[in-house]
Write a protein that holds these residues in place. Structure first.
Motif, PDB file in Angstrom:
ATOM      1  N   SER B  37       0.834  -1.194   0.000  1.00  0.00           N
ATOM      2  CA  SER B  37       0.000   0.000   0.000  1.00  0.00           C
ATOM      3  C   SER B  37       0.866   1.240   0.000  1.00  0.00           C
ATOM      4  CB  SER B  37      -0.932   0.005   1.205  1.00  0.00           C
ATOM      5  OG  SER B  37      -0.174   0.138   2.383  1.00  0.00           O
ATOM      6  N   CYS B  39       3.185   1.464  -1.987  1.00  0.00           N
ATOM      7  CA  CYS B  39       3.595   1.623  -3.377  1.00  0.00           C
ATOM      8  C   CYS B  39       2.719   2.631  -4.088  1.00  0.00           C
ATOM      9  CB  CYS B  39       3.459   0.290  -4.134  1.00  0.00           C
ATOM     10  SG  CYS B  39       4.871  -0.765  -3.938  1.00  0.00           S
ATOM     11  N   SER B  40       3.187   3.052  -5.193  1.00  0.00           N
ATOM     12  CA  SER B  40       2.357   3.905  -6.025  1.00  0.00           C
ATOM     13  C   SER B  40       2.802   3.679  -7.458  1.00  0.00           C
ATOM     14  CB  SER B  40       2.538   5.368  -5.635  1.00  0.00           C
ATOM     15  OG  SER B  40       3.896   5.711  -5.769  1.00  0.00           O
ATOM     16  N   ILE B  41       2.040   4.194  -8.384  1.00  0.00           N
ATOM     17  CA  ILE B  41       2.421   4.075  -9.791  1.00  0.00           C
ATOM     18  C   ILE B  41       2.872   5.450 -10.252  1.00  0.00           C
ATOM     19  CG2 ILE B  41       1.652   3.487 -12.087  1.00  0.00           C
ATOM     20  CD1 ILE B  41      -0.396   1.688 -10.884  1.00  0.00           C
ATOM     21  N   ALA B  42       4.071   5.541 -10.776  1.00  0.00           N
ATOM     22  CA  ALA B  42       4.608   6.840 -11.166  1.00  0.00           C
ATOM     23  C   ALA B  42       3.852   7.404 -12.351  1.00  0.00           C
ATOM     24  CB  ALA B  42       6.084   6.697 -11.503  1.00  0.00           C
ATOM     25  N   GLY B  43       3.727   8.700 -12.381  1.00  0.00           N
ATOM     26  CA  GLY B  43       3.058   9.346 -13.504  1.00  0.00           C
ATOM     27  C   GLY B  43       4.016   9.512 -14.656  1.00  0.00           C
ATOM     28  N   THR B  44       3.464   9.879 -15.809  1.00  0.00           N
ATOM     29  CA  THR B  44       4.303  10.012 -16.986  1.00  0.00           C
ATOM     30  C   THR B  44       4.739  11.441 -17.214  1.00  0.00           C
ATOM     31  OG1 THR B  44       2.226  10.117 -18.182  1.00  0.00           O
ATOM     32  CG2 THR B  44       3.427   8.053 -18.258  1.00  0.00           C
ATOM     33  N   LYS B  45       4.279  12.362 -16.360  1.00  0.00           N
ATOM     34  CA  LYS B  45       4.592  13.777 -16.577  1.00  0.00           C
ATOM     35  C   LYS B  45       6.085  13.997 -16.441  1.00  0.00           C
ATOM     36  CE  LYS B  45       2.641  18.080 -15.145  1.00  0.00           C
ATOM     37  NZ  LYS B  45       1.671  18.536 -14.196  1.00  0.00           N
ATOM     38  N   ARG B 150       2.699  15.674 -22.021  1.00  0.00           N
ATOM     39  CA  ARG B 150       3.869  15.048 -21.443  1.00  0.00           C
ATOM     40  C   ARG B 150       5.162  15.488 -22.118  1.00  0.00           C
ATOM     41  NH1 ARG B 150      -0.476  12.704 -20.960  1.00  0.00           N
ATOM     42  NH2 ARG B 150      -1.083  11.195 -19.367  1.00  0.00           N
TER      43      ARG B 150
ATOM     44  N   VAL C  37      -3.647  -1.526  -5.915  1.00  0.00           N
ATOM     45  CA  VAL C  37      -3.901  -0.566  -7.000  1.00  0.00           C
ATOM     46  C   VAL C  37      -5.364  -0.168  -7.040  1.00  0.00           C
ATOM     47  CG1 VAL C  37      -3.957  -0.292  -9.512  1.00  0.00           C
ATOM     48  CG2 VAL C  37      -1.976  -1.318  -8.423  1.00  0.00           C
ATOM     49  N   MET C  40      -6.142   2.970  -5.242  1.00  0.00           N
ATOM     50  CA  MET C  40      -5.351   4.178  -5.506  1.00  0.00           C
ATOM     51  C   MET C  40      -6.195   5.194  -6.244  1.00  0.00           C
ATOM     52  SD  MET C  40      -1.638   2.869  -6.771  1.00  0.00           S
ATOM     53  CE  MET C  40      -0.638   1.721  -5.856  1.00  0.00           C
ATOM     54  N   ASN C  43      -4.110   9.803 -11.909  1.00  0.00           N
ATOM     55  CA  ASN C  43      -4.264   9.648 -13.350  1.00  0.00           C
ATOM     56  C   ASN C  43      -2.903   9.337 -13.941  1.00  0.00           C
ATOM     57  OD1 ASN C  43      -2.886  12.227 -14.176  1.00  0.00           O
ATOM     58  ND2 ASN C  43      -4.520  13.009 -12.882  1.00  0.00           N
ATOM     59  N   ASP C  44      -2.924   9.020 -15.195  1.00  0.00           N
ATOM     60  CA  ASP C  44      -1.712   8.573 -15.858  1.00  0.00           C
ATOM     61  C   ASP C  44      -0.645   9.669 -15.885  1.00  0.00           C
ATOM     62  OD1 ASP C  44      -0.653   8.551 -19.100  1.00  0.00           O
ATOM     63  OD2 ASP C  44      -0.143   6.913 -17.743  1.00  0.00           O
ATOM     64  N   LEU C  45      -1.066  10.928 -15.962  1.00  0.00           N
ATOM     65  CA  LEU C  45      -0.097  12.017 -16.114  1.00  0.00           C
ATOM     66  C   LEU C  45       0.653  12.260 -14.814  1.00  0.00           C
ATOM     67  CD1 LEU C  45       0.988  14.234 -17.957  1.00  0.00           C
ATOM     68  CD2 LEU C  45      -0.825  15.714 -17.140  1.00  0.00           C
ATOM     69  N   ASP C  46      -0.114  12.382 -13.721  1.00  0.00           N
ATOM     70  CA  ASP C  46       0.527  12.737 -12.455  1.00  0.00           C
ATOM     71  C   ASP C  46       0.878  11.519 -11.618  1.00  0.00           C
ATOM     72  OD1 ASP C  46      -2.008  15.203 -12.453  1.00  0.00           O
ATOM     73  OD2 ASP C  46       0.081  15.477 -13.034  1.00  0.00           O
ATOM     74  N   GLY C  47       0.423  10.361 -12.049  1.00  0.00           N
ATOM     75  CA  GLY C  47       0.721   9.181 -11.256  1.00  0.00           C
ATOM     76  C   GLY C  47      -0.413   8.822 -10.317  1.00  0.00           C
ATOM     77  N   PHE C  48      -0.327   7.629  -9.744  1.00  0.00           N
ATOM     78  CA  PHE C  48      -1.369   7.145  -8.845  1.00  0.00           C
ATOM     79  C   PHE C  48      -0.789   6.983  -7.456  1.00  0.00           C
ATOM     80  CE2 PHE C  48      -4.629   6.089 -11.937  1.00  0.00           C
ATOM     81  CZ  PHE C  48      -3.899   5.959 -13.105  1.00  0.00           C
ATOM     82  N   LYS C  49      -1.564   7.462  -6.465  1.00  0.00           N
ATOM     83  CA  LYS C  49      -1.112   7.325  -5.083  1.00  0.00           C
ATOM     84  C   LYS C  49      -2.142   6.514  -4.291  1.00  0.00           C
ATOM     85  CE  LYS C  49       2.426  10.491  -4.700  1.00  0.00           C
ATOM     86  NZ  LYS C  49       2.656  10.397  -6.134  1.00  0.00           N
ATOM     87  N   GLN C  50      -1.635   5.813  -3.282  1.00  0.00           N
ATOM     88  CA  GLN C  50      -2.511   5.009  -2.449  1.00  0.00           C
ATOM     89  C   GLN C  50      -3.313   5.906  -1.533  1.00  0.00           C
ATOM     90  OE1 GLN C  50      -4.636   2.624  -1.588  1.00  0.00           O
ATOM     91  NE2 GLN C  50      -2.984   1.206  -2.020  1.00  0.00           N
ATOM     92  N   LEU C 251      -6.204   3.912 -19.289  1.00  0.00           N
ATOM     93  CA  LEU C 251      -5.125   3.979 -18.314  1.00  0.00           C
ATOM     94  C   LEU C 251      -5.677   4.235 -16.920  1.00  0.00           C
ATOM     95  CD1 LEU C 251      -2.774   6.116 -20.524  1.00  0.00           C
ATOM     96  CD2 LEU C 251      -2.745   3.668 -20.255  1.00  0.00           C
ATOM     97  N   TYR C 253      -6.034   2.526 -14.028  1.00  0.00           N
ATOM     98  CA  TYR C 253      -5.622   1.294 -13.368  1.00  0.00           C
ATOM     99  C   TYR C 253      -6.471   0.923 -12.156  1.00  0.00           C
ATOM    100  CZ  TYR C 253      -1.599   2.249 -16.344  1.00  0.00           C
ATOM    101  OH  TYR C 253      -0.813   2.539 -17.405  1.00  0.00           O
TER     102      TYR C 253
END
Lengths: 287, 420, 289
Positions: B37, B39-45, B150, C37, C40, C43-50, C251, C253
């Protein structure tokens, strides 16, 4: 899927040798059952027959023509015209081979352990295998993708391989374990009495006896891997495999595939049939 | 099976659940869960851009002044989107380009729809790597917007766009989705309207409302991307998609839901085959596809709906980390010469960005030696599908542009419709 | 305890470890990761946080409950049809196959040597509005000019039944095969006719096979979506397609993960009920065959 043939054929051969049931008074509607059976077999085979036949269908366009335009072998000659199709097929074959090797090694070890000993982890390991087999492919693929996204692993050939071993492993374990059930423990005891260490016992006594199970598991893993679509589509990145390519091609052209697909399908089919037949004949000769 | 509960079931249901082992397992999983928890998924910006951050806008002139011609370029495009010679792999316009500039071109037709292509290149660009193409062709829409946000596209070298600024049409110069043509030069434009077979429908189709006719039940096709679908529905209810509000989106979604029982399938590009074969009687369609299919089935017709149609533009742009940017710029400006534009328009049958190609076709019609050629070039020069008239433009609207952070409501409304 | 005995006590664990580790890393951890996930936001641009945002599940159900329920409906329909088709075939092979049992099984399974995608696309080719099947039906005046088979739920369920039939035939065959012929003889001696013998002897003994077949069929069928994509049209979309779109087009997730969990949860409930009824070992044995 295809390798369920292996062990089942083995059983069927043994069933053949058992005496046929005693003759009964002929029933009036006894023919219904065979007719049904043959109709089902025909129905199951029909798309394959169509695939084989239309691999020989001539046509101008790039996709298989629904009308019969005459017999030709040109698609067999032009088999490798589409570079990315050839690459995709190559990827599928190499991934399947690697998957089989890894899954068989890991799976046989596990299958032997589970079949031979009763230890404290047996229950939870069995549950794990069961959950893996029962879990829907969508969930397996999506979950693995979630992991790769969280950790930041780029998707490609390696991730496909990791995924394929993951879902084939349990099938190998179950197949080997079932075979272990028929292993007479006194054989291994005898080997030990004759002074053989554990490794020697395994490679010279256990393995040869469970080999049909291992081979079945290998065939199963290979078949599952080469045919996989759903899990691969979640974890492939931009790497193509044969099922993915075929599916993509059809979606692009609105339902038509290049005849080369039919040809490749026919060749893979012929190869698979050959392997299964030789396996069945070999086991018949052995018994 | 015989009215009695199996003993295993009884045992299983009544046995104490928690043993030490399972408590341990549970604890282990919870710890794992908590760890994950975090963890996070990094953004593409900001990931992967050539020249990161705001500074690149100042550095862009320096960047271009340092570029050298390399003598080669890789061009990624959609299928059937360029002229062809005797064999399908011959492209006379590319050969002419090579002859005149000395730059060789490797041409790929791997783009079959925006979202799957974007899905393919996004991870590569996000990792800061080259996708192996110097020019890619993306439609104005969500994916192009994503690329802008981006910083994954190279701003163009404005000094090398002389042909563009001289010959481009009003439609593609300084468009609303890319003001000042910072990143894009149009390749072709097209109209989303209705394609139909009057022999099967039994009458002429004039507007979106005809696609609500219960007589066509099961023989109507619509697109499976939310931008086209939503824009069409908004035209149908009389709203301009570009200025639409969430309330409008809701009404458009209702229109689509009302239509849904009549729709055979939500198609990608395969609707054209379905229409030509007769699987569909009337369908949402792209102008060029119908033009092309008329060769297979002359009964097919295309109409810009009276409530309004959608106009879109496929744009050439240069992804970051391209290996041959200067060669790419040279090509992009090259195709804006009227003679080249005419060569392309001869085959592509979509809306060329160079109006000056029209007199060329008119001249070709005059010079034609065979009756077929004469008819063909006359048709080409006067077709509103290649050279729309100002009155047609009045009925055409562009897609709604939405930043990627604001699409949740849009997707929630429209996705369940075409994924029904 | 001697070193040798410790080593032999640890052997099973050592043998199981590599495979177990692989499954934990690539099956268990991803599942937990997906759970993570699903809560969380971003969005795809700024990323996803829990953020432990649980209402994604509610949104997922609100938007897509139709597709989820439809997947279950198709799964159930296809499974039942599979039983109806497979049982007589398995019975036929077992009791009338004689010395051709292995050949018949082989013929039955032969088509599945061809890739599943190709098989399904072959059906698409055959069932086309202007293809061979409808052409034949029209010649026999069994179909109208505007009849279509593709892009209907019939086509999708038909494809599902086709592709998963062996998963039902084989377990039933194995179970029927194990019926001791002596039992049938005994029932004959007790004046039972064939129908009664079937009803009271054969059928009950074959039920574990049917249960195993249902288990092996229902889950893959309900979660398959490729058949629906190739053979289906509007109003036949299954939940797998939606999950794929949410992952790769939108996207989104968290939504995709939530949908996967909802699907898995619903299927798991069914599976555990079966497991409790039969005991996991038995089902695995069935599955091994």
């Amino acid at each position: 899927m295809t390798a369920l043939v292996g062990p089942t054929l083995e059983e069927a051969f043994e069933a053949d040798r058992r005496s046929a049931p005693p003759r009964r008074r002929a029933r009036r509607r006894a023919w219904l059952l065979p007719v049904w059976g043959w109709v089902v077999i025909l129905w199951l085979s029909s798309p394959i027959i169509v695939m084989i036949i239309f691999g020989f269908n001539d046509g101008r366009g790039k996709v298989v023509s629904p009308k019969w335009n005459g017999f030709t072998l040109k698609w067999y000659e032009r088999l490798f015209v589409y570079n990315d199709l050839t690459t995709a097929l190559w990827n599928s074959i190499t991934i399947a081979i690697l998957t089989t090797i890894i899954a068989v090694v890991l799976g046989t070890l596990m299958g032997v352990a589970l079949g031979k000993w009763r230890f404290r982890g047996t229950g939870s390991v069995t549950l794990l295998l069961f959950a893996n087999i029962a879990a829907p492919e969508v969930v397996l693929g999506a979950a693995l993708l979630s992991l790769f996204l969280s950790v930041g692993v780029p998707r490609g050939y390696l991730t496909i391989l990791l995924a394929h071993v993951m879902f084939s492993l349990a099938y190998v374990v179950v197949t080997v374990r079932a075979r272990m059930a028929g292993l007479d423990p006194s054989l291994e005891e005898a080997a030990r009495d004759l002074g053989a260490g554990p490794f020697v016992t395994f490679f010279r006594v256990t393995l040869p006896i469970i080999m049909p199970g291992v081979m079945s598991g290998a065939l199963l893993a290979f078949a599952l891997s080469i045919d996989d679509y759903i899990i691969t589509s979640f974890n492939n990145g931009s790497t193509q495999t044969f099922p993915l390519w075929v599916y993509g091609a059809a979606q692009r052209t609105g339902g038509g595939v290049p005849p080369q697909v039919n040809v490749m399908g026919t060749l893979i089919f012929a190869f698979g049939v050959l392997v299964a037949l030789s396996g069945a004949i070999a086991s018949r000769r052995r018994a | 099976m015989n009215g009695e509960l199996p003993p295993d079931l009884v045992r299983g249901l009544t046995q104490a659940r928690m043993s030490r082992r399972s408590a341990l397992k549970f604890g282990g999983l919870s710890a794992l869960g908590l760890a994950l928890s975090a963890c996070s998924i990094a953004g593409t910006k900001g990931k992967g851009g050539n020249l990161g951050g705001q500074a690149w806008r100042e550095q862009i002139d320096t960047f271009w002044s340092q570029q050298k011609k390399k003598g080669h370029l890789d061009f990624e495009n959609w299928p059937l989107y360029i002229d062809v010679g005797k064999k399908a792999s011959d492209h006379p316009s590319l050969d002419l380009f090579t002859k005149r500039t000395g730059i060789t071109v490797t041409y790929h037709e791997d783009i079959s729809d925006n979202s799957s292509y974007y899905g393919k290149i996004a991870p590569v660009l996000s990792a800061g790597q080259s996708i192996g193409a110097d020019i890619i062709v993306i439609t104005n829409g969500f994916e192009l917007e994503n690329l802008f946000e981006r910083d994954w596209l190279l701003p163009l070298d404005q000094s090398r766009m002389t042909n563009f600024y001289k010959y481009s049409s009003d439609l593609v110069r300084d468009p609303s989705y890319d003001r000042g043509n910072v990143y894009t030069m149009a390749w072709q434009s097209g109209i989303t309207g209705i394609g139909y077979n009057p022999k099967l429908t039994g009458r002429e189709i004039t507007g979106w409302k005809d696609l609500l006719d219960p007589k066509f039940s099961g023989k109507i096709g619509m697109f499976n991307n939310s931008e086209d679908l939503a824009a069409a529905a908004m035209c149908a209810i009389g709203v301009d998609p570009e200025t639409s509000t969430p309330a409008d989106w809701k009404k458009a979604a209702d229109w689509l839901i009302k239509q849904r029982p009549l729709v055979r399938k939500y198609y990608d590009q395969s609707y054209a085959d379905a229409l030509a074969k007769g699987d569909l009687w009337a369908t949402m369609a792209w102008s060029g596809d119908i033009f092309l299919k008329q060769a297979d089935n002359p009964d097919l017709k295309f109409v810009i709906p009276e409530e309004g149609g959608v106009i879109w533009t496929d744009n050439m742009c240069i992804p970051v980390h391209a290996q041959h940017p200067l060669d790419a710029m040279t090509y992009m400006d090259f195709v804006y010469q009227p003679e080249i534009a005419a060569m392309l328009a001869d085959y592509i049958n979509y809306i060329t960005p160079v109006p000056a190609a029209q007199p060329i076709f008119a001249q070709d019609a005059k010079d034609a030696t065979t009756k077929d050629d004469k008819a063909y070039y006359t048709n080409l020069s006067s077709s509103p599908l290649i050279f729309p008239k100002p009155a047609d433009f009045a009925r055409l609207h562009r897609y709604r542009v939405l930043p990627s952070t604001e699409r949740k409501q849009w997707n929630a409304l429209f996705e369940p419709i075409y994924q029904s | 305890m001697s070193a040798r005995r410790i080593r032999s006590r640890l052997t099973p664990y050592a043998l199981v470890l590599p495979g177990w580790l692989w499954l934990v890393i690539f099956f268990v951890v991803p599942t937990v990761s997906m759970l993570s996930v699903s809560t969380m936001t971003g969005n795809d641009l700024d990323g996803f946080k829990q953020t432990f945002h649980v209402s994604t599940y509610k949104d997922a159900w609100t938007q897509y409950h139709t597709q989820i329920i439809r997947s279950l409906e198709y799964g159930l329909a296809a499974t039942i049809i599979c039983i109806l088709i497979a049982y007589p075939v398995a019975y036929w092979i077992t009791f009338r196959g004689g010395k051709y049992k292995s050949t018949l099984l082989f013929l039955l399974l032969l088509p599945f040597f061809v890739s599943f995608v190709i098989r399904t696309q072959s059906w698409q080719f055959m069932l086309d509005d202007h293809g061979m099947v409808l052409g034949l039906l029209r010649d026999l005046h069994l179909a109208g000019d505007h009849t279509q088979i593709l892009q209907t739920s019939t086509a999708v369920v038909g494809g599902l039944v086709y592709n998963f039939l062996p998963f039902m035939v084989l377990p039933i065959y194995v179970a029927l095969e194990r019926v001791d012929p002596a039992l049938l003889e005994a029932s004959g001696d007790l004046y039972a006719n064939k129908v009664t013998a079937f009803r009271k002897v054969v059928f009950p003994l074959s039920l574990p096979g049917v249960f195993a077949g249902v288990l092996l069929t229902f889950v893959p069928v309900a979660s398959d979506y490729v058949n629906a994509q190739i053979l289906g049209g509007a109003r036949t979309t299954m939940i797998g397609t939606v999950i794929q779109t949410e992952y790769f087009t939108n996207l989104n997730y968290p939504m995709a993960a939530a949908l996967s969990f909802i699907l898995m949860g619903v299927l798991l409930v069914g599976i555990f009920l079966y497991a409790r009824l039969l005991g996991t070992d038995d089902v695995l044995e069935m599955a091994a065959r």
